[in-house]
Write an enzyme that holds these catalytic residues in place. Structure first.
Site, mmCIF file in Angstrom:
data_model
loop_
_atom_site.group_PDB
_atom_site.id
_atom_site.type_symbol
_atom_site.label_atom_id
_atom_site.label_comp_id
_atom_site.label_asym_id
_atom_site.label_seq_id
_atom_site.Cartn_x
_atom_site.Cartn_y
_atom_site.Cartn_z
ATOM 1 N N ASP A 54 43.430 61.240 46.215
ATOM 2 C CA ASP A 54 43.771 61.090 44.806
ATOM 3 C C ASP A 54 42.624 61.568 43.939
ATOM 4 O O ASP A 54 41.468 61.286 44.225
ATOM 5 C CB ASP A 54 44.019 59.602 44.543
ATOM 6 C CG ASP A 54 44.951 59.371 43.385
ATOM 7 O OD1 ASP A 54 45.447 60.361 42.807
ATOM 8 O OD2 ASP A 54 45.190 58.193 43.056
ATOM 9 N N CYS A 81 44.561 55.154 39.722
ATOM 10 C CA CYS A 81 44.171 55.691 38.411
ATOM 11 C C CYS A 81 43.475 54.682 37.499
ATOM 12 O O CYS A 81 42.485 55.045 36.848
ATOM 13 C CB CYS A 81 45.332 56.360 37.690
ATOM 14 S SG CYS A 81 46.950 55.983 38.303
#
Length: 588
Positions: free
Chosen positions: A332, A283
């Site tokens: 992801d 992230c």
RNA sequence: GCCUCCCUAGCUCAGUGGUAGAGCAGCUCACUUGUAAUGAGCAGGUCAUCCGUUCAAUCCGGAUGGGGGGCUCCA
């Protein structure tokens, strides 16, 4: 069982012994850990007790009496203390409103053994038709790693011998389809000791399955307007300081590499080096991509996707084949959107997730919604409420069972997770969709809104497979290694009835390859029967066989994995059948 | 990380305080027979690694690494 243990090993102190799914366990503190032979002794002592038909008698007692009676059982006394102090921790031993002791009465009506227990109990030990002790293992007293380690004995108990046998068969079936075992038998992957614990290499056949999984996922993400990004496996410490990971997650990370450090002769630092870390998450990198230039509301929702390989120093005891590893690749993505877009985004995301999982062959799902723990969380109340409500609505719209995990969310935002059941009924946590109130703030993410003001986007983390490796393992177990043709490493193997038909069949196989089918010819010296057996054990979906008759007719004969056959199929028709099944991602 | 068990040929496993064996796989040769094992031969091991005990260790003890089953954990 506890009675049998104390009969056999009189020095043993008692812990807790509750019923669990499919059976029971009891924690003990024995003078020596139990060996497998000890378990056999205990089991035969238990059979004797069952045969004796001891009756259970419930007796209500009070704290003082119980403490006196059980003075020689320190763990039981501790439980009584908890109960007495009004602590509401529920325990099978002292739950409910009163303390009870159960006496086991022998034939003569005299107590032969007693135990503190909430109950209820069967009337008599005669009513235990089928049980088996499974294994012993260490377990922390009352589940805390700060407490001493007791020895736990697990057992299973059933209303009949047949049901016990059925349960044992299920366990044997689970063992047969264990992905670690199949990974070796089917030559899919391995964990070379030289690389390190929890770090896998994928072999060519595993590579094909994995690539097929990834390719399809990629295609579906493209359809859903995800944008594909890449980020390095390493970063300077500053990035994870900014994200906060180093504060709360450093023990789960591989330790830093220190670069360009200069030391004095005495070993003190002359010039501090740079610390680099392997990434445990993607992230922060995606946030940097978001931040790389001024963003406009027109770009939102911005969906950044990456097959991002991460490294986490998992405790050695939790590693489990490919489903729990130290290096793995997440599918992801991070979605940046406005608050207004969030509900719609979550709704379509959940639909996307479930449909994709269905495409891989999982059918049976339920959802789990993890809500805020007020003690440990960041963010505004109304943000949490809004996000949780949006997740709930999205979940309800799927018309699936929804389980509430009250207070189970991470501190930075609520989440929903998809639990899937596999072919033999085991539940696996698959996808997670997580709203994050923390990172946009830490990274000061902003976009220009329609009125020119700067707004903070909502950030959604999501992984569908969790990790590709893990999903690979789950699918391997789900299919027991018999992957549907679209995933199978080898889709077709050609088996000539005898050597003289190999050339004909080789032509057929070439034709299949030309139309994109993963087909091989088995032209080894083995007999045809042996080739069938080999293909069967490799769980290859299609065996294409040809002999005299087929060759004359320009045909082939099928043998499927289940042993069924279909003879004399014209080559073009055979190819069409295989291609159609692959395209439809059907199982055969 | 903690408790416990385990590590012998590529795989599955025998075996012994005096340096090892089988089946399968591999290689070679011959054979080839319509839907789960053709036969013969050959090759293959510092008995996970290191350190102790011992005249002698694959075997006994310890440490390390790797693995299994649990516990705890899974941001």
């Amino acid at each position: 069982m506890a009675q049998a243990v104390q009969q056999t090993f009189s020095q043993t102190r008692l812990g807790i012994g509750p019923p669990i799914t499919d059976g029971f366990y009891y924690d003990f503190e024995p003078p020596q850990p139990f060996t497998p032979e000890d378990l056999e002794k205990i089991e035969s002592a238990m059979r004797k007790i069952v045969k004796e038909g001891q009756r259970f008698k419930r007796r209500v007692t009070n704290e003082a009496e119980a403490l006196k009676e059980l003075a020689h059982e320190p763990y039981k006394c501790e439980l009584i203390g908890i109960k007495g102090s009004g602590n509401d921790e529920t325990s099978v031993e002292v739950g409910g409103t009163e303390l009870t002791i159960y006496d086991n009465l022998g034939r003569d009506g005299q107590p032969v053994w007693s135990d503190l227990c909430r109950g209820p109990h069967l009337p008599s030990t005669k009513h235990i038709p089928a049980f088996k002790l499974m294994r012993s293992a260490g377990a922390y007293w009352r589940g805390s790693e700060k407490n001493p380690m007791l020895q736990r004995i697990y057992g299973t108990a059933w209303p009949s011998q047949d049901e016990l046998n059925a349960y044992l068969e299920l366990l044997a079936e689970a063992e047969k389809r264990d992905h670690r075992r199949l990974g070796q038998e089917l030559d899919l992957f391995s964990f070379p000791e030289e690389i390190g614990s929890g770090l896998a290499v994928f072999h060519p056949k595993g590579g094909i399955v994995r690539r097929a999984m990834e390719d399809y996922s990629r295609k579906r993400h493209e359809d859903e307007n995800y944008e594909f990004v890449y980020s390095p496996h390493l970063t300077k410490a500053a990035l994870f300081q900014k994200s906060g990971h180093l504060d709360w997650y450093s023990e789960g990370m591989y330790p830093p590499m220190i670069m360009d450090e200069e030391l004095h002769a005495d070993g003190t630092i002359k010039r501090a080096g740079q610390q680099y870390y392997m990434k445990p998450m993607n992230c922060p990198f995606h946030n940097l991509i978001f931040q790389s230039r001024q963003r406009s509301y027109r770009e939102l929702p911005l969906r950044l996707f990456e097959f991002g390989t991460v490294y986490r120093y998992e405790k050695s005891g939790v590693l489990h084949g490919i489903t729990r590893a130290r290096g793995f690749t997440q599918d992801d993505a991070h979605i940046y959107c406005t608050k207004e877009q969030m509900p719609g985004e979550l709704d379509s995301l959940l639909t996307f997730v479930l449909n994709l999982l269905r495409d891989y062959g999982l059918q049976d799902f339920y959802l789990e919604l993890s809500t805020r723990n007020p003690e440990k969380s960041v963010g505004e109340d109304h943000d949490w409420e809004e996000a949780t409500e949006a997740l709930r609505k999205a979940a309800v719209a799927q018309k699936l069972e929804l389980v509430l995990d009250e207070g189970g969310a991470a501190f930075y935002g609520p989440k929903i997770s998809v639990q899937a059941k596999d072919a033999i009924g085991r539940t696996w946590q698959m996808s997670t969709i997580q709203v994050d109130f923390q990172l946009p703030q830490r990274f000061e993410l902003e976009f220009a809104s329609a009125d020119g003001s700067r707004q903070r986007p909502v950030m959604i983390h999501r992984a569908l497979f969790g990790s590709i490796e893990r999903f690979f393992g789950v699918l391997t177990e789900h299919y027991s290694g018999a992957f549907p043709p679209w995933l199978a490493p080898v889709q077709v193997v050609g088996i000539p009835v005898a050597d003289s038909f190999a050339e004909y069949l080789s032509g057929v196989i070439k034709e299949m390859k030309a139309s994109g089918i993963r087909a091989d010819l088995d032209d080894s010296d083995d007999r045809m029967q042996k080739k069938v057996r080999n293909a069967q054990m490799q769980k290859i979906p299609y065996m294409v066989i040809a002999g005299e008759e087929d060759m004359k007719a320009g045909a082939v004969s099928f043998r499927y994995r289940n042993g069924e056959q279909k003879n004399g199929i014209p080559v073009a028709q055979a190819i069409a059948e295989i291609k159609a099944t692959i395209a439809a991602r059907e199982q055969v």
